[in-house]
Design an enzyme around this catalytic site. Sequence first.
Site, mmCIF file in Angstrom:
data_model
loop_
_atom_site.group_PDB
_atom_site.id
_atom_site.type_symbol
_atom_site.label_atom_id
_atom_site.label_comp_id
_atom_site.label_asym_id
_atom_site.label_seq_id
_atom_site.Cartn_x
_atom_site.Cartn_y
_atom_site.Cartn_z
ATOM 1 N N MET A 1 -23.624 -0.858 25.404
ATOM 2 C CA MET A 1 -23.201 -2.241 25.679
ATOM 3 C C MET A 1 -23.482 -2.614 27.128
ATOM 4 O O MET A 1 -24.003 -3.696 27.415
ATOM 5 C CB MET A 1 -21.703 -2.413 25.395
ATOM 6 C CG MET A 1 -21.339 -2.554 23.938
ATOM 7 S SD MET A 1 -21.731 -4.162 23.221
ATOM 8 C CE MET A 1 -20.480 -5.198 23.967
ATOM 9 N N LYS B 1 -9.843 -12.944 22.553
ATOM 10 C CA LYS B 1 -10.714 -11.910 21.971
ATOM 11 C C LYS B 1 -9.949 -11.086 20.935
ATOM 12 O O LYS B 1 -10.502 -10.718 19.887
ATOM 13 C CB LYS B 1 -11.253 -11.005 23.084
ATOM 14 C CG LYS B 1 -12.072 -9.792 22.598
ATOM 15 C CD LYS B 1 -13.309 -10.222 21.791
ATOM 16 C CE LYS B 1 -14.347 -9.134 21.622
ATOM 17 N NZ LYS B 1 -13.949 -7.931 20.938
ATOM 18 N N GLU C 1 -11.762 -11.288 12.424
ATOM 19 C CA GLU C 1 -12.876 -10.464 11.921
ATOM 20 C C GLU C 1 -12.377 -9.500 10.838
ATOM 21 O O GLU C 1 -13.017 -9.352 9.790
ATOM 22 C CB GLU C 1 -13.475 -9.693 13.096
ATOM 23 C CG GLU C 1 -14.676 -8.838 12.795
ATOM 24 C CD GLU C 1 -15.127 -8.073 14.036
ATOM 25 O OE1 GLU C 1 -15.287 -6.842 13.940
ATOM 26 O OE2 GLU C 1 -15.300 -8.699 15.103
#
Length: 483
Positions: A14, A184, A191
């Site tokens: 990442m 987030k 999700e």
Amino acid sequence: MAQADIALIGLAVMGQNLILNMNDHGFVVCAFNRTVSKVDDFLANEAKGTKVVGAQSLKEMVSKLKKPRRIILLVKAGQAVDDFIEKLVPLLDTGDIIIDGGNSEYRDTTRRCRDLKAKGILFVGSGVSGGEEGARYGPSLMPGGNKEAWPHIKTIFQGIAAKVGTGEPCCDWVGDEGAGHFVKMVHNGIEYGDMQLICEAYHLMKDVLGMAQDEMAQAFEDWNKTELDSFLIEITANILKFQDTDGKHLLPKIRDSAGQKGTGKWTAISALEYGVPVTLIGEAVFARCLSSLKDERIQASKKLKGPQKFQFDGDKKSFLEDIRKALYASKIISYAQGFMLLRQAATEFGWTLNYGGIALMWRGGCIIRSVFLGKIKDAFDRNPELQNLLLDDFFKSAVENCQDSWRRAVSTGVQAGIPMPCFTTALSFYDGYRHEMLPASLIQAQRDYFGAHTYELLAKPGQFIHTNWTGHGGTVSSSSYNA
């Protein structure tokens, strides 16, 4: 000599991809890693031929940065973040900026914001979504914290973020202190919900309609051309089609025990903490917990009986459309609940959240990216004070249009003995939310009966009353209600 626009600490995939993304957009990045050999490897391989520079120590890294210094931490959440902050602070000046891009708990971000503000350092906690590919080519970024930092990082963040529509970046300032990481966290919870809803649709296709892998893949491909157009529906079609090296479909071979990193659990815990009925995400987390009891389920499957062999004798094409509509309606409920939690958090912490902006941030670059999120942005554009998505005309009509199919899909699944925790809790929430009267009056009476917790009368709100239900109890004259 100070030459780098920004530094990034943490060269896992990442971190590397985020550096390369920033490089592509014309920013000079200084790379650092605790294991220094990783810096040399990165410069010699993935970053070869770029403007990326490396540092062998934190002191060297800081010396290479233009002021105000901007440093992104992309390390494991928790103690590692605090350890790096502790080492960085003595090397930095007032007005320098530290950005935590990991999956940190929002309370940790709030604490760090306050601690560093006292030392003159601007701290930002930013959600980063989109996985490795998103980091490389355009993530969804959700920065929050000390707003004084935003003018100094805005160009970089909005430059590297995913773009939607006419080039709008999937990144904007979220709010103070832990707001970015809270948003987030809710994203990750949603999700979980989206993934579980898709699994339940797949389960109904497979075990009620008896559809084959390629047939199901085609259904998901078709659905991806409707309101359900999204990254997760797209990859589900690809997964269903995928064949192993032996030419057989891979999915049926995969052990049905789902892992989790805990961010969905954080969302469910926050919902309980703030008294918000985010039931669908909670059920999605529990569904993963139940799936992990594989050995127990094998034993239970041999001992616990369900309905007799279910034979679907209806119209297959029609029921497939029922499943699609049930998925869409349940998805609306999940997002409505997620935004309820955001609204409550904003009240709790005094954050000013732009809900339409948050929907836009999720519109591209992240795992839950979908056309659907554009509709949420439209709803908040129409009414920034919208109390619940279900009260918006578009979503109200959408759920009404799906309602008959939704109920048929759920009732058929129940008759067939198919577990559908998210489909069923979504429908229960909808029915509960639309009921003016719920049986909670009985709960209040029970609580007063055994614990003298008092109750209010519909005709006299604000007055708390205790009844002597048995003839043996006392009375309560106090109007304080604390249970």
